[in-house]
Design an enzyme around this catalytic site. Structure first.
Site, PDB file in Angstrom:
ATOM      1  N   ASP A  92       0.853  -1.185   0.000  1.00  0.00           N
ATOM      2  CA  ASP A  92       0.000   0.000   0.000  1.00  0.00           C
ATOM      3  C   ASP A  92       0.892   1.239   0.000  1.00  0.00           C
ATOM      4  O   ASP A  92       2.099   1.157   0.212  1.00  0.00           O
ATOM      5  CB  ASP A  92      -1.018  -0.030   1.139  1.00  0.00           C
ATOM      6  N   SER A  93       0.301   2.393  -0.239  1.00  0.00           N
ATOM      7  CA  SER A  93       1.086   3.566  -0.625  1.00  0.00           C
ATOM      8  C   SER A  93       1.516   4.448   0.536  1.00  0.00           C
ATOM      9  O   SER A  93       2.295   5.377   0.339  1.00  0.00           O
ATOM     10  CB  SER A  93       0.254   4.421  -1.583  1.00  0.00           C
ATOM     11  N   GLN A 194     -12.248   6.221  -3.624  1.00  0.00           N
ATOM     12  CA  GLN A 194     -12.584   6.831  -2.335  1.00  0.00           C
ATOM     13  C   GLN A 194     -13.988   7.438  -2.418  1.00  0.00           C
ATOM     14  O   GLN A 194     -14.735   7.148  -3.338  1.00  0.00           O
ATOM     15  CB  GLN A 194     -11.527   7.868  -1.951  1.00  0.00           C
ATOM     16  N   GLY A 221     -10.916   3.486   2.118  1.00  0.00           N
ATOM     17  CA  GLY A 221     -11.753   4.353   2.927  1.00  0.00           C
ATOM     18  C   GLY A 221     -12.904   3.673   3.619  1.00  0.00           C
ATOM     19  O   GLY A 221     -13.867   4.339   4.020  1.00  0.00           O
ATOM     20  N   ASP A 271      -6.869  -7.538   2.677  1.00  0.00           N
ATOM     21  CA  ASP A 271      -5.804  -7.573   3.680  1.00  0.00           C
ATOM     22  C   ASP A 271      -6.368  -7.018   4.972  1.00  0.00           C
ATOM     23  O   ASP A 271      -7.340  -6.256   4.958  1.00  0.00           O
ATOM     24  CB  ASP A 271      -4.597  -6.724   3.246  1.00  0.00           C
TER      25      ASP A 271
END
Length: 376
Positions: A92-93, A194, A221, A271
């Site tokens: 993930d970022s 989102q 989100g 996840d």
């Protein structure tokens, strides 16, 4: 990277597929154990692969950028050889840290400036630098930088944050397509839908991100304070917009019941830290429901932790022994409990996949959705 859709439940929309990456094929639906800093807490990679059948892991760009750092990762050839994991990795970022470290960051159009939680030094994440960091990590699937909002925001704020998320995704994809991977394997980039819990904003987000023609799409989100039914409704309407021939990844979700209900709405990848985090506090997920292993009633219970799971840790050690380890504060407890919880999650995913392929997913859902979260 390619996604092969093998079967779909006509009653629910649950999907079974094959996600082909340069580090191997992932059978979906699939759960990814969380290895935040390059390790799944208390569980060795060989145990994950050989005992649990894990096919893909998740790492965290923010934490890996802090330690060991990009220079180390480039020197050692990326995260795969560093942690001795030869399967696919998704990163993930750092977008969740934009949300969770609210007191330590400032968000602007350029990106996010953090005061990192380790030594107080400042660093800046931009849509472009996050792609570069994930290039250094060498993950097979990368995420764009996004702006996540709490479930409590109003529609105007959700729309503003989503508009920035879309602009950041456009910048990330422009940079991604102008750069090359370091380690000789393909790296896909997923944008993130989102929009909080507002249907119109979610649809607008998904429709805008479709223009990027990505190899897969993430839904972010959620599981940030909203009711479960609201989550399910949001996932369902988002998946109505997302393409059928691309994988769909629901970020940070959730309980075994959440997995089943979101698979029923067309999600392919998940996840969550819950299996290992809850293990550390004494909560076990079993095929008979959830167990508080610290409870005194297990003091002399010599039955196996979970006889139904074909995993050494689950079938060999007793509930009494595991309770003893918690009381003695023995590190071995962490391994056994974490393996048990991950085993249950992986069993759930394999069972759903088989049910979808065999045309019996609705029956599986009716039997197991509530059963896996009841108190055992």
């Amino acid at each position: 990277m390619t996604f092969e859709l093998q079967a779909e439940c006509p009653e629910t929309g649950a999907r079974a597929g094959l996600l082909h990456t340069d580090h191997g094929t992932v059978e979906t639906p699939m759960f990814m154990p969380v290895g935040t800093v390059g390790s799944v807490k208390a569980v060795a990679p060989r145990t994950l692969r050989d005992d649990l059948g894990v096919q893909i892991l998740l790492g965290n760009t923010y934490h890996l950028a802090l330690r060991p750092g990009r220079d180390v990762l480039r020197t050692v050839g990326g995260l795969h050889p560093f942690m001795q994991w030869d399967g696919p990795i998704l990163t993930d970022s750092g977008g969740f840290q934009v949300f969770s470290l609210a007191d330590l960051r400032k968000v602007t159009e350029e990106g996010v400036r953090f005061r990192n939680h380790l030594d107080g030094q400042y660093l800046t994440f931009t849509p472009e630098s996050v792609v570069d960091t994930q290039r250094d990590i060498g993950s097979d699937i990368m995420m764009v930088l996004d702006e996540l909002t709490p479930a409590t925001v109003d529609e105007a704020e959700a729309r503003r944050a989503n508009a920035r998320t879309v602009r950041w995704a456009e910048r990330a994809f422009a940079h991604y397509r102008a750069t090359e991977p370091h380690y000789g394997h393909h790296q896909a980039l997923f944008p993130i839908v989102q929009g909080a819990v507002f249907p119109d904003v979610r649809r607008e987000s998904a429709e805008a991100l479709l223009q990027l023609d990505a190899e897969g799409y993430a839904i972010g989100g959620l599981a940030v304070g909203e009711e479960a039914e609201v989550m399910y409704d949001t996932v369902a309407l988002t998946n109505e917009v997302l393409p059928q021939d691309r994988p769909r990844y629901l970020m940070g979700v959730g309980t075994p019941q959440n997995l089943i209900e979101n698979v029923a709405r067309g999600v392919d990848l998940f996840d969550c830290v819950m299996p290992t985090r809850n293990a550390r506090t004494g909560t076990l997920f079993t095929t008979d429901g959830t167990v508080n292993i610290k409870n005194a009633r297990f003091k002399t219970d010599t039955s196996a932790i979970d006889e139904a799971l074909d995993v050494y840790h689950s079938r060999t050690f007793s509930k009494a022994y595991l309770r003893h380890l918690t009381k003695a504060n023995e590190p071995l407890y962490m391994e056994i409990a974490s393996v048990q919880n991950l085993a249950l999650y992986l069993w759930t995913m394999r069972s759903m996949r088989a049910a979808i392929l065999e045309g019996r997913f609705p029956a599986f859902r009716r039997e197991w959705s509530d059963r896996l979260v009841q108190k055992a």
